[in-house]
Design an enzyme around this catalytic site. Structure first.
Site, PDB file in Angstrom:
ATOM      1  N   GLY A 185      -8.218   8.467   7.306  1.00 44.42           N
ATOM      2  CA  GLY A 185      -8.518   8.730   8.718  1.00 44.42           C
ATOM      3  C   GLY A 185      -9.984   9.085   8.892  1.00 44.42           C
ATOM      4  O   GLY A 185     -10.705   9.332   7.921  1.00 44.42           O
ATOM      5  N   GLY A 205      -9.072   5.524   2.082  1.00 45.55           N
ATOM      6  CA  GLY A 205      -9.637   6.279   3.202  1.00 45.55           C
ATOM      7  C   GLY A 205     -11.076   5.901   3.492  1.00 45.55           C
ATOM      8  O   GLY A 205     -11.896   6.730   3.892  1.00 45.55           O
ATOM      9  N   ASP A 244       0.862  -1.198   0.000  1.00 45.83           N
ATOM     10  CA  ASP A 244       0.000   0.000   0.000  1.00 45.83           C
ATOM     11  C   ASP A 244       0.898   1.248   0.000  1.00 45.83           C
ATOM     12  O   ASP A 244       1.875   1.312   0.764  1.00 45.83           O
ATOM     13  CB  ASP A 244      -0.848  -0.051   1.293  1.00 45.83           C
ATOM     14  CG  ASP A 244      -1.919   1.007   1.342  1.00 45.83           C
ATOM     15  OD1 ASP A 244      -2.400   1.407   0.262  1.00 45.83           O
ATOM     16  OD2 ASP A 244      -2.290   1.425   2.462  1.00 45.83           O
TER      17      ASP A 244
HETATM   18  P1  13P Z   1      -8.377   4.689   6.316  1.00 43.17           P
HETATM   19  O1  13P Z   1      -7.306   4.634   7.362  1.00 43.17           O
HETATM   20  O2  13P Z   1      -9.101   5.993   6.299  1.00 43.17           O
HETATM   21  O3  13P Z   1      -9.245   3.513   6.366  1.00 43.17           O
HETATM   22  O4  13P Z   1      -7.609   4.610   4.908  1.00 43.17           O
HETATM   23  C1  13P Z   1      -6.963   3.426   4.562  1.00 43.17           C
HETATM   24  C2  13P Z   1      -6.224   3.543   3.284  1.00 43.17           C
HETATM   25  O5  13P Z   1      -6.555   4.289   2.402  1.00 43.17           O
HETATM   26  C3  13P Z   1      -5.066   2.665   3.114  1.00 43.17           C
HETATM   27  O6  13P Z   1      -4.442   2.884   1.880  1.00 43.17           O
HETATM   28  O1  G3H Z   2      -3.292   4.939   3.647  1.00 43.05           O
HETATM   29  C1  G3H Z   2      -2.396   4.770   4.462  1.00 43.05           C
HETATM   30  C2  G3H Z   2      -2.492   3.761   5.512  1.00 43.05           C
HETATM   31  O2  G3H Z   2      -3.470   4.102   6.440  1.00 43.05           O
HETATM   32  C3  G3H Z   2      -1.163   3.477   6.109  1.00 43.05           C
HETATM   33  O3  G3H Z   2      -0.879   4.176   7.268  1.00 43.05           O
HETATM   34  O4  G3H Z   2       1.566   4.659   7.026  1.00 43.05           O
HETATM   35  O5  G3H Z   2       0.464   4.741   9.262  1.00 43.05           O
HETATM   36  O6  G3H Z   2       0.835   2.553   8.133  1.00 43.05           O
HETATM   37  P1  G3H Z   2       0.590   4.026   7.954  1.00 43.05           P
HETATM   38 ZN    ZN Z   3      -4.602   4.989   1.276  1.00 43.26          ZN
END
Ligand code: 13P
Ligand code: G3H
Ligand code: ZN
Length: 287
Positions: A183, A211, A83
């Site tokens: 978030g 997100g 990711d």
């Molecule tokens: P959230 O933390 O808002 O669920 O977003 C997750 C995300 O986009 C990981 O790539």
């Molecule tokens: O979209 C991003 C993810 O929520 C990853 O968050 O970099 O704190 O692991 P992190």
């Molecule tokens: Zn993301």
């Protein structure tokens, strides 16, 4: 065998439902996610961020996820994915370690640099049978904005640029920005549905909604109808895990010293939270 993320996403797109891509950081979270998918007969994507690779160690976390995934691989399709990779170098490292799907996130670069580096990532990955998600527009992190208002126009994916981006890079999936944010709490009040529909009309590849932790009932199903094939979930899972621990330690009952009891409850809470999301996205019974 682990299923390719590309295949999971294309099936969702063709089947008119969405899958969840859930971030993990450790054994218990991974098990909670996989067990939820198994109970609901759902395809699932498990993903890790760069921060998690640093926290857990690249090989350690990859092998842990692979091991869990392989255990259930004959029963449900499970994909493993990087990711938000922010550099070509991190992509090279994870692909060398065995990842078969990556996101290269050039969304903070200007349009031509984003195209150029994403294409370089795609060329490298496709030669090795690895699929690539790109991002255009920018899904903001509300933690960076504190609780200030966000100028959403600055973040949105432009549909025509999206087409150019997909054609110019050869990506397999596209992360879109239509008012979604990483978030909890401060998304755009109403997502830009017209924009999403326009992107869906002119772009072929599966569309990813980052997100998505706080995209509940109506909003999530509307997004699926308008063309989203995958929701990324992190905050919701973390909250399930941490809240479970917090409840244990703030309870009058002495929690004792057996981490298996304590972490086992957090794992159950993760499983329950993931099951709710699977049902919301409609990927249950789609194996
Ligand atoms: P959230 O933390 O808002 O669920 O977003 C997750 C995300 O986009 C990981 O790539
Ligand atoms: O979209 C991003 C993810 O929520 C990853 O968050 O970099 O704190 O692991 P992190
Ligand atoms: Zn993301």
């Amino acid at each position: 065998m682990i299923t390719s993320v590309k295949e999971i996403l294309i099936k969702a797109k063709e089947g008119g439902y969405a899958v969840g891509a859930f971030n993990t950081v450790n054994l218990e979270t991974t098990q909670g996610i996989v067990r939820a998918a198994k109970e609901l007969h759902s395809p699932i994507i498990i993903q890790v961020s760069e921060k998690t690779l640093e926290y857990a160690g690249l090989r350690g976390i990859f092998n842990l996820i692979k091991n869990e995934a392989e255990f259930y691989a004959s029963e449900i399709p499970i994909g493993i994915h990087l990711d938000h990779g922010h550099s070509f170098e991190i992509v090279q490292r994870v692909v060398t370690a065995g990842f078969t799907s990556v996101m290269y996130d050039g969304s903070r670069k200007n349009f031509s640099d984003n195209i150029e580096i994403t294409k370089k990532v795609v060329d490298f990955c496709h030669e090795r049978g690895v699929s690539v998600q790109g991002e255009l527009g920018n899904v903001p992190y509300l933690s960076e904005h504190k609780m200030m208002d966000v100028d959403w126009d600055k973040y949105m994916t432009d549909p025509l640029e999206a087409k150019q981006f997909v054609d110019g890079t050869g990506i397999d999936a596209l992360a879109v920005a239509v008012g979604n944010a990483h978030g909890f709490f401060r998304e755009r009040e109403i997502p830009d549905w017209d924009r999403l529909e326009k992107i869906r009309e002119i772009v072929d590849v599966p569309l990813i909604m980052h997100g998505a932790s706080d995209w509940e009932d109506g909003k999530a199903s509307e997004a699926v109808k308008k063309g989203i094939s995958c929701f990324n979930i992190d905050t919701n899972t973390r909250m399930a895990f941490v809240n479970a621990l917090s409840n244990i330690f703030h309870n009058d009952k002495d929690p004792g010293f057996d981490m298996r009891d304590i972490l086992g409850q957090a794992r159950e809470a993760v499983k329950d939270s993931v099951k709710k999301k699977i049902l919301l996205f409609g990927s249950n019974d789609k194996i």
